[in-house]
Design an enzyme around this catalytic site. Structure first.
Site, PDB file in Angstrom:
ATOM      1  N   ASP A  14       0.880  -1.177   0.000  1.00  0.00           N
ATOM      2  CA  ASP A  14       0.000   0.000   0.000  1.00  0.00           C
ATOM      3  C   ASP A  14       0.911   1.218   0.000  1.00  0.00           C
ATOM      4  O   ASP A  14       2.132   1.099   0.155  1.00  0.00           O
ATOM      5  CB  ASP A  14      -0.910  -0.017   1.241  1.00  0.00           C
ATOM      6  CG  ASP A  14      -1.884   1.157   1.283  1.00  0.00           C
ATOM      7  OD1 ASP A  14      -2.251   1.674   0.200  1.00  0.00           O
ATOM      8  OD2 ASP A  14      -2.283   1.574   2.387  1.00  0.00           O
ATOM      9  N   SER A  15       0.317   2.389  -0.126  1.00  0.00           N
ATOM     10  CA  SER A  15       1.114   3.605  -0.092  1.00  0.00           C
ATOM     11  C   SER A  15       1.511   3.988   1.331  1.00  0.00           C
ATOM     12  O   SER A  15       2.410   4.799   1.523  1.00  0.00           O
ATOM     13  CB  SER A  15       0.340   4.769  -0.725  1.00  0.00           C
ATOM     14  OG  SER A  15      -0.855   5.029  -0.008  1.00  0.00           O
ATOM     15  N   TYR A  46      -1.742   7.493  -2.668  1.00  0.00           N
ATOM     16  CA  TYR A  46      -1.939   7.116  -4.064  1.00  0.00           C
ATOM     17  C   TYR A  46      -3.223   7.708  -4.637  1.00  0.00           C
ATOM     18  O   TYR A  46      -3.356   7.835  -5.851  1.00  0.00           O
ATOM     19  CB  TYR A  46      -2.012   5.584  -4.195  1.00  0.00           C
ATOM     20  CG  TYR A  46      -0.678   4.874  -4.207  1.00  0.00           C
ATOM     21  CD1 TYR A  46       0.534   5.553  -4.179  1.00  0.00           C
ATOM     22  CD2 TYR A  46      -0.638   3.480  -4.259  1.00  0.00           C
ATOM     23  CE1 TYR A  46       1.738   4.871  -4.199  1.00  0.00           C
ATOM     24  CE2 TYR A  46       0.569   2.792  -4.287  1.00  0.00           C
ATOM     25  CZ  TYR A  46       1.757   3.499  -4.253  1.00  0.00           C
ATOM     26  OH  TYR A  46       2.951   2.818  -4.278  1.00  0.00           O
ATOM     27  N   GLY A  47      -4.175   8.017  -3.773  1.00  0.00           N
ATOM     28  CA  GLY A  47      -5.499   8.454  -4.239  1.00  0.00           C
ATOM     29  C   GLY A  47      -5.500   9.715  -5.072  1.00  0.00           C
ATOM     30  O   GLY A  47      -6.469   9.989  -5.781  1.00  0.00           O
ATOM     31  N   CYS A  77      -4.669  -1.617  -1.384  1.00  0.00           N
ATOM     32  CA  CYS A  77      -4.991  -0.216  -1.603  1.00  0.00           C
ATOM     33  C   CYS A  77      -6.077  -0.163  -2.669  1.00  0.00           C
ATOM     34  O   CYS A  77      -5.921  -0.767  -3.737  1.00  0.00           O
ATOM     35  CB  CYS A  77      -3.743   0.530  -2.070  1.00  0.00           C
ATOM     36  SG  CYS A  77      -4.045   2.199  -2.699  1.00  0.00           S
ATOM     37  N   ASN A  78      -7.167   0.522  -2.377  1.00  0.00           N
ATOM     38  CA  ASN A  78      -8.254   0.607  -3.350  1.00  0.00           C
ATOM     39  C   ASN A  78      -7.841   1.374  -4.601  1.00  0.00           C
ATOM     40  O   ASN A  78      -8.195   0.985  -5.719  1.00  0.00           O
ATOM     41  CB  ASN A  78      -9.477   1.272  -2.713  1.00  0.00           C
ATOM     42  CG  ASN A  78     -10.283   0.318  -1.859  1.00  0.00           C
ATOM     43  OD1 ASN A  78     -11.259  -0.265  -2.299  1.00  0.00           O
ATOM     44  ND2 ASN A  78      -9.860   0.160  -0.609  1.00  0.00           N
ATOM     45  N   GLU A 158      -3.110   9.129   8.028  1.00  0.00           N
ATOM     46  CA  GLU A 158      -1.649   8.979   7.952  1.00  0.00           C
ATOM     47  C   GLU A 158      -0.951   9.905   8.950  1.00  0.00           C
ATOM     48  O   GLU A 158       0.096   9.563   9.501  1.00  0.00           O
ATOM     49  CB  GLU A 158      -1.156   9.294   6.532  1.00  0.00           C
ATOM     50  CG  GLU A 158      -1.387   8.195   5.525  1.00  0.00           C
ATOM     51  CD  GLU A 158      -0.432   7.018   5.693  1.00  0.00           C
ATOM     52  OE1 GLU A 158       0.566   7.145   6.440  1.00  0.00           O
ATOM     53  OE2 GLU A 158      -0.696   5.968   5.100  1.00  0.00           O
ATOM     54  N   CYS A 190     -11.470   2.411   1.096  1.00  0.00           N
ATOM     55  CA  CYS A 190     -10.071   2.783   1.283  1.00  0.00           C
ATOM     56  C   CYS A 190      -9.570   1.978   2.469  1.00  0.00           C
ATOM     57  O   CYS A 190     -10.252   1.916   3.502  1.00  0.00           O
ATOM     58  CB  CYS A 190      -9.925   4.282   1.548  1.00  0.00           C
ATOM     59  SG  CYS A 190      -8.224   4.802   1.928  1.00  0.00           S
ATOM     60  N   THR A 191      -8.407   1.373   2.351  1.00  0.00           N
ATOM     61  CA  THR A 191      -7.931   0.508   3.429  1.00  0.00           C
ATOM     62  C   THR A 191      -7.471   1.285   4.656  1.00  0.00           C
ATOM     63  O   THR A 191      -7.209   0.685   5.707  1.00  0.00           O
ATOM     64  CB  THR A 191      -6.798  -0.421   2.932  1.00  0.00           C
ATOM     65  OG1 THR A 191      -5.755   0.354   2.323  1.00  0.00           O
ATOM     66  CG2 THR A 191      -7.340  -1.439   1.934  1.00  0.00           C
ATOM     67  N   HIS A 192      -7.383   2.610   4.552  1.00  0.00           N
ATOM     68  CA  HIS A 192      -7.129   3.425   5.740  1.00  0.00           C
ATOM     69  C   HIS A 192      -8.369   3.501   6.637  1.00  0.00           C
ATOM     70  O   HIS A 192      -8.255   3.634   7.854  1.00  0.00           O
ATOM     71  CB  HIS A 192      -6.752   4.859   5.347  1.00  0.00           C
ATOM     72  CG  HIS A 192      -5.378   5.023   4.808  1.00  0.00           C
ATOM     73  ND1 HIS A 192      -5.005   4.586   3.555  1.00  0.00           N
ATOM     74  CD2 HIS A 192      -4.265   5.606   5.341  1.00  0.00           C
ATOM     75  CE1 HIS A 192      -3.733   4.887   3.340  1.00  0.00           C
ATOM     76  NE2 HIS A 192      -3.264   5.503   4.409  1.00  0.00           N
TER      77      HIS A 192
END
Length: 271
Positions: A14-15, A46-47, A77-78, A158, A190-192
């Protein structure tokens, strides 16, 4: 037919810290599996990146994970799943198995017959790709979908601003958007976002069910590994974590999810 070892690790990337929610789920569901995680913290988020640039980063990370001997790579990561999954499968599909974090959610939600109106929140790249709406409607033409870009959430998470007053105000503002009115189900695309799921669930109330990739990914990984005879019977080495730039939030979140002693290594892939 791929020739891979069941004892080989699972690669996850992922980012930033979002993919750690996927990594934690995989380790919890499949405790005999070893993971190698790459957080591209030098290029987060990345979004906001173009499809071409995301593909470039994803390809570089995939090459590294293949060099490390991974049997399966999870695009955690989506935005990268939407932009780069097909590219990676086409480029490296003869060397390693791939799983993205979008398809398991689509399949799981579409199978729920009591779902009528789905809300989707995610990064600009994910929402503008239209991938959730397109694939949900392909499986369930009766579904209504409403998608909303929520670009502040991933950078906020983040930076460590989650589950506090600042995050609650931002989340509440997004959830009050007219685009999401009338939904009965909300996908956190979103995986966040699993890190702020408790707040989202509380603000949505019991009338709206909330789902994210962690609800489906563990079973999907187990199914793919079993189908290909790649389930590990014993974990022989520690999990490893690489980052393209060392950040305090990544190290702190990694240690929160993986309470064991972790090996976090700086790996500036593009230097």
């Amino acid at each position: 037919m791929l020739t891979l070892s069941a004892n080989a690790p699972i690669g996850i990337f992922d980012s930033g810290i979002g993919g750690l929610t996927i990594a934690e789920t995989v380790v919890r569901h499949l405790p005999h599996e070893r993971i190698i995680y790459f957080g591209d913290t030098a290029h987060l988020p990345y979004g906001e990146k173009s499809e071409a640039l995301i593909c470039h980063y994803a390809e570089g990370i995939t090459r590294l994970l293949i060099e490390k001997g991974c049997k399966l790579i999870i695009i955690a990561c989506n935005s990268a799943s939407a932009a780069a999954y097909a590219h990676l499968v086409n480029r490296f599909g003869t060397q390693v198995h791939f799983i993205n974090v979008i398809d398991p959610v689509i399949q799981g939600i579409s199978a729920m017959r009591d779902v009528a109106h789905v809300g989707i929140i995610g990064t600009q790249r994910t929402i503008r790709s239209g991938i959730y709406t397109r694939r949900l409607r392909a499986l369930r033409s009766d579904l209504r979908t409403s998608a909303l870009e929520t670009p502040l959430l991933a950078p906020m998470i983040e930076a460590g601003f989650f589950n506090n007053q600042i995050s609650e105000v931002v989340i509440c503002t997004y959830l009050a958007d007219k685009q999401l009115q009338g939904i009965d189900t909300l996908i956190l695309a979103c995986t966040h976002y699993p890190l702020i799921r408790p707040v989202i669930h509380r603000l949505c109330g019991d009338s709206i069910r909330v789902f994210d990739s962690t609800d489906f990914i563990g079973e999907e990984v187990g199914t793919v590994l079993a189908k290909n005879g790649l389930l590990s019977q014993k974990k022989t080495e520690k999990n490893k974590f690489y980052v393209s730039d060392l950040t305090e939030s990544f190290e702190k979140t990694t240690r929160f999810f993986f309470r064991e002693e972790i090996e976090l290594e700086l790996y500036p892939l593009w230097d």
